[in-house]
Write a protein that holds these residues in place. Structure first.
Motif, PDB file in Angstrom:
ATOM      1  N   VAL A  93      40.423  42.243  44.524  1.00 33.33           N
ATOM      2  CA  VAL A  93      41.033  40.923  44.302  1.00 33.33           C
ATOM      3  C   VAL A  93      42.457  41.192  43.801  1.00 33.33           C
ATOM      4  CG1 VAL A  93      38.880  39.697  43.794  1.00 33.33           C
ATOM      5  CG2 VAL A  93      40.138  40.794  41.932  1.00 33.33           C
ATOM      6  N   CYS A  94      43.317  40.161  43.810  1.00 32.50           N
ATOM      7  CA  CYS A  94      44.725  40.441  43.505  1.00 32.50           C
ATOM      8  C   CYS A  94      44.960  40.594  42.005  1.00 32.50           C
ATOM      9  CB  CYS A  94      45.617  39.352  44.096  1.00 32.50           C
ATOM     10  SG  CYS A  94      45.636  37.821  43.153  1.00 32.50           S
ATOM     11  N   GLY A  95      44.121  39.918  41.191  1.00 29.08           N
ATOM     12  CA  GLY A  95      44.298  39.999  39.743  1.00 29.08           C
ATOM     13  C   GLY A  95      45.447  39.147  39.217  1.00 29.08           C
ATOM     14  N   ASN A  96      46.100  38.421  40.102  1.00 31.46           N
ATOM     15  CA  ASN A  96      47.336  37.766  39.695  1.00 31.46           C
ATOM     16  C   ASN A  96      47.497  36.345  40.230  1.00 31.46           C
ATOM     17  OD1 ASN A  96      49.595  38.036  38.099  1.00 31.46           O
ATOM     18  ND2 ASN A  96      50.920  38.597  39.813  1.00 31.46           N
ATOM     19  N   CYS A  97      46.395  35.760  40.771  1.00 34.85           N
ATOM     20  CA  CYS A  97      46.508  34.386  41.278  1.00 34.85           C
ATOM     21  C   CYS A  97      45.862  33.440  40.264  1.00 34.85           C
ATOM     22  CB  CYS A  97      45.814  34.262  42.637  1.00 34.85           C
ATOM     23  SG  CYS A  97      44.019  34.458  42.555  1.00 34.85           S
ATOM     24  N   ALA A  98      45.933  32.139  40.537  1.00 34.31           N
ATOM     25  CA  ALA A  98      45.365  31.147  39.613  1.00 34.31           C
ATOM     26  C   ALA A  98      43.871  31.409  39.390  1.00 34.31           C
ATOM     27  CB  ALA A  98      45.573  29.747  40.180  1.00 34.31           C
ATOM     28  N   TYR A  99      43.168  31.831  40.433  1.00 31.05           N
ATOM     29  CA  TYR A  99      41.713  32.023  40.332  1.00 31.05           C
ATOM     30  C   TYR A  99      41.376  33.304  39.581  1.00 31.05           C
ATOM     31  CZ  TYR A  99      41.724  28.052  43.330  1.00 31.05           C
ATOM     32  OH  TYR A  99      41.940  26.793  43.808  1.00 31.05           O
ATOM     33  N   CYS A 100      42.109  34.367  39.854  1.00 30.14           N
ATOM     34  CA  CYS A 100      41.884  35.598  39.098  1.00 30.14           C
ATOM     35  C   CYS A 100      42.179  35.359  37.613  1.00 30.14           C
ATOM     36  CB  CYS A 100      42.753  36.731  39.634  1.00 30.14           C
ATOM     37  SG  CYS A 100      42.140  37.409  41.190  1.00 30.14           S
ATOM     38  N   HIS A 101      43.274  34.650  37.315  1.00 26.73           N
ATOM     39  CA  HIS A 101      43.649  34.415  35.921  1.00 26.73           C
ATOM     40  C   HIS A 101      42.611  33.585  35.191  1.00 26.73           C
ATOM     41  CE1 HIS A 101      47.347  36.511  35.921  1.00 26.73           C
ATOM     42  NE2 HIS A 101      47.992  35.701  36.752  1.00 26.73           N
ATOM     43  N   GLN A 107      37.086  33.251  44.201  1.00 28.06           N
ATOM     44  CA  GLN A 107      37.938  32.398  45.030  1.00 28.06           C
ATOM     45  C   GLN A 107      39.361  32.948  45.190  1.00 28.06           C
ATOM     46  OE1 GLN A 107      36.965  30.147  46.908  1.00 28.06           O
ATOM     47  NE2 GLN A 107      34.942  29.636  46.118  1.00 28.06           N
ATOM     48  N   CYS A 108      39.570  34.166  44.780  1.00 31.22           N
ATOM     49  CA  CYS A 108      40.896  34.779  44.977  1.00 31.22           C
ATOM     50  C   CYS A 108      41.225  34.775  46.470  1.00 31.22           C
ATOM     51  CB  CYS A 108      40.878  36.217  44.449  1.00 31.22           C
ATOM     52  SG  CYS A 108      42.381  37.130  44.888  1.00 31.22           S
ATOM     53  N   PRO A 109      42.370  34.201  46.854  1.00 27.41           N
ATOM     54  CA  PRO A 109      42.706  34.162  48.283  1.00 27.41           C
ATOM     55  C   PRO A 109      42.935  35.550  48.881  1.00 27.41           C
ATOM     56  CG  PRO A 109      44.511  33.283  46.946  1.00 27.41           C
ATOM     57  CD  PRO A 109      43.366  33.502  46.018  1.00 27.41           C
ATOM     58  N   HIS A 110      43.119  36.541  48.028  1.00 32.93           N
ATOM     59  CA  HIS A 110      43.345  37.901  48.531  1.00 32.93           C
ATOM     60  C   HIS A 110      42.088  38.765  48.398  1.00 32.93           C
ATOM     61  CE1 HIS A 110      47.512  36.704  48.639  1.00 32.93           C
ATOM     62  NE2 HIS A 110      47.415  36.318  47.380  1.00 32.93           N
TER      63      HIS A 110
HETATM   64 ZN   LIG Z   1      43.565  36.718  42.914  1.00 37.84          ZN
END
Ligand SMILES: [Zn+2]
Ligand SMILES: [Zn+2]
Length: 347
Positions: A93-101, A107-110
């Motif tokens: 996961v990206c760790g840096n989108c609204a969902y990761c945060h 639901q991380c788009p990445h």
């Molecule tokens: Zn993410």
């Protein structure tokens, strides 16, 4: 090492191929020697090239797995060589989108899921980041722990999503595949008063298993009318909750008929077919229709506890354990309905 690979976009473009072992783990990662990997309905879809989600090609299939930590990268504190671990599906996961945060990394788009957009577990070794590892309780076998993932799918759908299933609810589950069976376990644990399992003429064996693990009624919809059954339960207004695990889009139509006013339809199963009916009953009955996807860390810990305490007994579900070389039999016996679940043992 051998790996089961989907290499093309035709029916049965899947074969065993030799691939290199993963490199030494990067910081924060481990390499897991796969102990067991469950075959998912989605693996059958990809085998047949019926999937309705994004995949990469070529792709090592398999996302329900567990095993032994075989190499540990720098900075991994809570897992050591030889630890038995179950591994979540969100390989990256990206760790840096609204969902990761906000912690909703499913639901991380990445998000790159194993066996879809990231090479999976129908092989001997898999790289995993430490955030998605879970210690397996001592009394839980690899064959059992490999099915933690589908338990989490059902747990997420029936417990973590609102409106949740209430004790005393009348529940109808569409589709006695592995996820339908896991939904049945969770509905039973939540105290549903009636749990109806619906299948087709191909599901005769699976409906028998459903009755064995706690369905209060089972019905073959090719032989009898599920709406009549739903209205014969409780006060006669229909089911509080319909759980769609059928993998067929049209099941929503019958769900809208069976659900009671103010009731809920939870859709877990995917379905590539477009729909051609109107959704007015959804409006008129003020039904909540919700999708749900994947799961989060806490759910994995609880699912492993349910296995450890025996509150979920997978024995009737696991139809067979197969060497990786016998994957085709494992797939075929799930597709035919002979097995609710097949498990592959790579080593
Ligand atoms: Zn993410
Ligand atoms: Zn799955």
């Amino acid at each position: 090492m051998d790996a089961l690979i989907k290499y093309g976009r035709e029916d049965k473009n899947v074969e065993l191929r030799d691939i290199p072992q993963p490199p030494d783990p990067a910081p924060g990662q481990v390499v897991v020697e796969v102990g067991a990997a469950g075959v998912c309905g989605s693996d059958l879809h990809m085998w047949r090239d019926h999937q309705s989600w994004a995949i990469k090609l070529p792709l090592v299939l398999g996302h329900e797995f567990c095993g032994t930590v075989a190499a540990v990268g720098a900075g991994v504190e809570t897992f050591k060589l030889g630890d038995r671990v179950a591994v979540e599906t969100a390989a990256e996961v990206c760790g840096n989108c609204a969902y990761c945060h906000s912690g909703d990394y499913n639901q991380c788009p990445h998000r790159l899921g194993y066996g879809a957009l990231y090479d999976g577990a129908f092989t001997q070794y898999v790289t995993a980041r430490q955030q998605i590892l879970h210690h397996i309780p001592e009394n839980v076998t690899f064959e059992q722990a490999s099915l933690t993932e589908p338990i989490c799918v059902a747990y997420n759908a029936l417990v973590e999503k609102t409106p949740v299933l209430r004790p005393g609810d009348i529940v109808v589950i569409q589709g006695p595949g592995p996820i339908g069976m896991m939904a049945l376990f969770i509905a039973k644990l939540r105290g549903a008063s009636e749990i109806v399992m619906l299948g087709t003429r191909h599901d005769k064996r699976r409906l028998t298993v459903a009755a064995e693990i706690g369905a209060t009624q089972t019905l073959n919809i090719d032989e009898a009318d599920p709406l009549e059954l739903a209205r014969s339960l409780g006060d006669g207004y229909g089911a509080d909750l319909i759980v769609d695990c059928s993998g067929v889009s049209i099941a929503l139509k019958s769900a809208l008929e069976m659900v009671r006013p103010n009731g809920t339809i939870t859709k877990i199963g995917w379905g590539p077919q477009p729909l051609d009916f109107n959704l007015d009953p959804l409006v008129q009955k003020a039904v909540t229709l919700q999708g749900c996807f994947s799961h989060l860390y806490d759910t994995w810990e609880r699912a492993l506890q349910l296995l450890s305490t025996g509150q979920i007994d997978l024995a009737p579900i696991i139809g067979g354990v197969y060497a990786l070389g016998d994957w085709e039999a494992a797939f075929e016996q799930m597709e035919s309905g002979e097995n609710v679940k097949s498990v592959l043992v790579p080593a």
